[in-house]
Scaffold this motif. Structure first.
Motif, PDB file in Angstrom:
ATOM      1  N   GLU A   2       0.843  -1.195   0.000  1.00 21.34           N
ATOM      2  CA  GLU A   2       0.000   0.000   0.000  1.00 21.34           C
ATOM      3  C   GLU A   2       0.878   1.245   0.000  1.00 21.34           C
ATOM      4  OE1 GLU A   2      -3.941   0.504   2.302  1.00 21.34           O
ATOM      5  OE2 GLU A   2      -2.384   1.277   3.638  1.00 21.34           O
ATOM      6  N   ARG A   4       0.598   5.350   0.592  1.00 30.01           N
ATOM      7  CA  ARG A   4      -0.240   6.449   1.063  1.00 30.01           C
ATOM      8  C   ARG A   4       0.489   7.757   0.830  1.00 30.01           C
ATOM      9  NH1 ARG A   4      -3.048   4.511   6.682  1.00 30.01           N
ATOM     10  NH2 ARG A   4      -3.718   2.478   5.926  1.00 30.01           N
ATOM     11  N   CYS A 145      -1.140  10.167   8.152  1.00 28.59           N
ATOM     12  CA  CYS A 145      -1.385   9.385   6.941  1.00 28.59           C
ATOM     13  C   CYS A 145      -0.962   7.933   7.130  1.00 28.59           C
ATOM     14  CB  CYS A 145      -0.640  10.010   5.766  1.00 28.59           C
ATOM     15  SG  CYS A 145      -0.837   9.117   4.236  1.00 28.59           S
ATOM     16  N   LYS A 149      -6.689   6.125   7.281  1.00 32.99           N
ATOM     17  CA  LYS A 149      -7.026   5.958   5.878  1.00 32.99           C
ATOM     18  C   LYS A 149      -8.256   6.816   5.581  1.00 32.99           C
ATOM     19  CE  LYS A 149      -7.131   2.042   2.779  1.00 32.99           C
ATOM     20  NZ  LYS A 149      -7.203   0.582   2.721  1.00 32.99           N
TER      21      LYS A 149
END
Length: 168
Positions: A2, A4, A145, A149
């Motif tokens: 992931e 971000r 962050c 989410k």
């Protein structure tokens, strides 16, 4: 798995307040202060106008914001300065790094144009990235962050339509 991306420096009204608290101690006590951002020709240029508005709302009436590209322009900022009685102006780059734009546009063109109009001009050649309080805001954004989410509104609406009330 992931990736971000943190929010920008000026994201929420609280961010504006924190940035104002971080930068205003750098300003001169007597005279006008003009923050000069890079600017953009996209709707994101509204962030500079909001910063200008919030500075004044917080009592910094001698502070104005202008941009090299976009709005508010040099002429827009000059109109605000002319409405006051200050003859000294401090130019402060509102840029993460005080690089070529700060050197050529701010300390060069903007300073020269203001001096031609009779103002005494000082330039603070310091980027926002050199300000420890600005560094703290950026680190806070990154930490937030990393642990939070943002809700995907499309996914949330789809789940509501399916009878699910909780978004995970």
């Amino acid at each position: 798995k992931e990736i971000r991306i943190s929010t920008p420096l000026l994201f929420s009204p609280g961010d504006y307040e924190a940035v104002i608290a971080a930068i205003t101690p750098k300003g001169i006590k007597d005279g006008a202060v003009l923050l000069v951002g890079h600017g953009t020709y996209t709707p994101n240029t509204a962030q500079y106008a909001m910063l200008d508005y919030m500075l004044k709302a917080k009592g910094f009436s001698r502070w104005s914001v202008g941009t090299i590209e976009g709005y508010p322009s040099f002429d827009d900022a000059l109109l605000q300065i002319e409405s006051g009685s200050q003859k000294t102006i401090q130019l402060i780059p509102f840029m993460f790094v005080a690089g070529e734009h700060a050197k050529n546009d701010i300390a060069g063109d903007w300073k020269e144009n203001l001096e031609k109009q009779g103002y005494r001009v000082d330039v603070l050649m310091e980027g926002l990235g050199q300000n420890p309080a600005i560094q703290d805001i950026i680190v806070q954004h990154a930490r937030f962050c990393a642990t939070h989410k943002y809700l995907d509104i499309v996914k949330k609406k789809k789940e509501y339509a399916q009878g699910k009330e909780k978004y995970e």
